[in-house]
Design an enzyme around this catalytic site. Structure first.
Site, PDB file in Angstrom:
ATOM      1  N   CYS A   4     -60.431  99.298 -69.497  1.00 53.91           N
ATOM      2  CA  CYS A   4     -60.135 100.030 -68.148  1.00 53.91           C
ATOM      3  C   CYS A   4     -60.345 101.461 -67.940  1.00 53.91           C
ATOM      4  O   CYS A   4     -59.670 102.092 -68.865  1.00 53.91           O
ATOM      5  CB  CYS A   4     -58.542  99.530 -67.963  1.00 53.91           C
ATOM      6  SG  CYS A   4     -57.858 100.500 -66.488  1.00 53.91           S
ATOM      7  N   HIS A  46     -50.543  99.539 -67.400  1.00 55.74           N
ATOM      8  CA  HIS A  46     -51.539  98.913 -66.600  1.00 55.74           C
ATOM      9  C   HIS A  46     -51.084  97.548 -65.872  1.00 55.74           C
ATOM     10  O   HIS A  46     -50.570  96.708 -66.454  1.00 55.74           O
ATOM     11  CB  HIS A  46     -52.492  98.569 -67.622  1.00 55.74           C
ATOM     12  CG  HIS A  46     -53.811  97.874 -66.921  1.00 55.74           C
ATOM     13  ND1 HIS A  46     -54.970  98.480 -66.668  1.00 55.74           N
ATOM     14  CD2 HIS A  46     -54.013  96.443 -66.661  1.00 55.74           C
ATOM     15  CE1 HIS A  46     -55.739  97.549 -66.028  1.00 55.74           C
ATOM     16  NE2 HIS A  46     -55.214  96.311 -65.910  1.00 55.74           N
ATOM     17  N   HIS A  98     -57.155  98.706 -61.757  1.00 52.70           N
ATOM     18  CA  HIS A  98     -55.769  99.313 -62.299  1.00 52.70           C
ATOM     19  C   HIS A  98     -55.101  99.794 -60.937  1.00 52.70           C
ATOM     20  O   HIS A  98     -55.888 100.705 -60.423  1.00 52.70           O
ATOM     21  CB  HIS A  98     -56.058 100.427 -63.272  1.00 52.70           C
ATOM     22  CG  HIS A  98     -55.151 100.977 -63.857  1.00 52.70           C
ATOM     23  ND1 HIS A  98     -54.717 101.157 -65.222  1.00 52.70           N
ATOM     24  CD2 HIS A  98     -54.023 101.773 -63.363  1.00 52.70           C
ATOM     25  CE1 HIS A  98     -53.499 101.891 -65.453  1.00 52.70           C
ATOM     26  NE2 HIS A  98     -53.104 102.135 -64.420  1.00 52.70           N
ATOM     27  N   HIS A 100     -54.005 101.419 -57.896  1.00 56.18           N
ATOM     28  CA  HIS A 100     -53.933 103.001 -57.668  1.00 56.18           C
ATOM     29  C   HIS A 100     -53.728 103.328 -56.257  1.00 56.18           C
ATOM     30  O   HIS A 100     -54.172 102.109 -55.426  1.00 56.18           O
ATOM     31  CB  HIS A 100     -55.366 103.391 -58.213  1.00 56.18           C
ATOM     32  CG  HIS A 100     -56.624 102.877 -57.576  1.00 56.18           C
ATOM     33  ND1 HIS A 100     -57.103 101.598 -58.213  1.00 56.18           N
ATOM     34  CD2 HIS A 100     -57.402 103.024 -56.695  1.00 56.18           C
ATOM     35  CE1 HIS A 100     -58.044 101.114 -57.566  1.00 56.18           C
ATOM     36  NE2 HIS A 100     -58.114 102.067 -56.579  1.00 56.18           N
TER      37      HIS A 100
HETATM   38  P1  5GP Z   1     -60.978 101.352 -55.018  1.00 59.24           P
HETATM   39  O1  5GP Z   1     -62.316 100.923 -54.216  1.00 59.24           O
HETATM   40  O2  5GP Z   1     -60.674 100.307 -56.321  1.00 59.24           O
HETATM   41  O3  5GP Z   1     -59.745 101.301 -54.371  1.00 59.24           O
HETATM   42  O4  5GP Z   1     -61.158 102.508 -55.584  1.00 59.24           O
HETATM   43  C1  5GP Z   1     -61.575 102.986 -56.862  1.00 59.24           C
HETATM   44  C2  5GP Z   1     -61.820 104.623 -56.857  1.00 59.24           C
HETATM   45  O5  5GP Z   1     -61.920 105.011 -58.103  1.00 59.24           O
HETATM   46  C3  5GP Z   1     -63.052 105.067 -55.971  1.00 59.24           C
HETATM   47  O6  5GP Z   1     -62.483 105.902 -54.853  1.00 59.24           O
HETATM   48  C4  5GP Z   1     -64.049 105.732 -56.933  1.00 59.24           C
HETATM   49  O7  5GP Z   1     -64.380 106.885 -56.394  1.00 59.24           O
HETATM   50  C5  5GP Z   1     -62.843 106.082 -57.945  1.00 59.24           C
HETATM   51  N1  5GP Z   1     -63.575 105.971 -59.343  1.00 59.24           N
HETATM   52  C6  5GP Z   1     -64.204 105.331 -59.944  1.00 59.24           C
HETATM   53  N2  5GP Z   1     -64.362 105.536 -61.162  1.00 59.24           N
HETATM   54  C7  5GP Z   1     -63.770 106.814 -61.304  1.00 59.24           C
HETATM   55  C8  5GP Z   1     -63.863 107.665 -62.432  1.00 59.24           C
HETATM   56  O8  5GP Z   1     -64.507 107.506 -63.699  1.00 59.24           O
HETATM   57  N3  5GP Z   1     -63.173 109.006 -62.446  1.00 59.24           N
HETATM   58  C9  5GP Z   1     -62.508 109.288 -61.257  1.00 59.24           C
HETATM   59  N4  5GP Z   1     -61.938 110.102 -61.177  1.00 59.24           N
HETATM   60  N5  5GP Z   1     -62.506 108.521 -60.049  1.00 59.24           N
HETATM   61  C10 5GP Z   1     -63.165 107.092 -60.289  1.00 59.24           C
HETATM   62 ZN    ZN Z   2     -55.898 100.232 -66.833  1.00 61.41          ZN
END
Ligand code: 5GP
Ligand code: ZN
Length: 114
Positions: A4, A46, A98, A100
């Site tokens: 993850c 997690h 994970h 968020h």
């Molecule tokens: P989701 O679409 O799952 O709600 O959002 C995932 C978020 O994680 C996206 O806004 C993406 O830009 C961010 N993200 C993905 N990989 C990484 C990473 O390796 N580092 C950081 N800081 N953000 C990430």
């Molecule tokens: Zn995780």
């Protein structure tokens, strides 16, 4: 969860700009910001997603929201307002499994995209 990426950020195995940390919660800048402030606030435990919350792990939610307020204050967006977004599952647009909370602000945000 060894595969993850957010657990790897928690464990400092991959870099991120960390803006807040306590014993239960960590927050870091989104790698692809959608607004001047775009922070991801996550539990250190997690949990895959909202749909994986249960009677026990749901207790982290107050800590998340208290952290969100502290971060909003620290980053100067508490007074003008901000948006908290949680994507859940495939149709909800979740990419990283994970749990968020996107904390987004720093400008007047448009209406929600559905
Ligand atoms: P989701 O679409 O799952 O709600 O959002 C995932 C978020 O994680 C996206 O806004 C993406 O830009 C961010 N993200 C993905 N990989 C990484 C990473 O390796 N580092 C950081 N800081 N953000 C990430
Ligand atoms: Zn995780």
């Amino acid at each position: 969860m060894s595969d993850c990426i957010f657990c790897k950020i928690i464990n400092r195995e991959i870099p991120a700009t960390i803006v807040y940390e306590d014993d239960k919660v960590i927050a870091f800048n989104d790698i692809s910001p959608a607004a001047p402030v775009h922070v991801l606030v996550i539990p250190k435990q997690h949990i895959d997603s909202v749909s994986q919350l249960n009677e026990e792990n749901v207790r982290v939610l107050p800590d998340i929201y208290l952290a969100i307020n502290k971060i909003a204050e620290k980053l100067g967006i508490k007074e003008n307002g901000f948006r908290v977004i949680v994507n859940n599952g495939k149709d909800g647009g979740q990419v990283v499994y994970h749990l968020h909370f996107h904390l987004i602000g720093g400008k007047k945000l448009g209406s929600l995209i559905v």
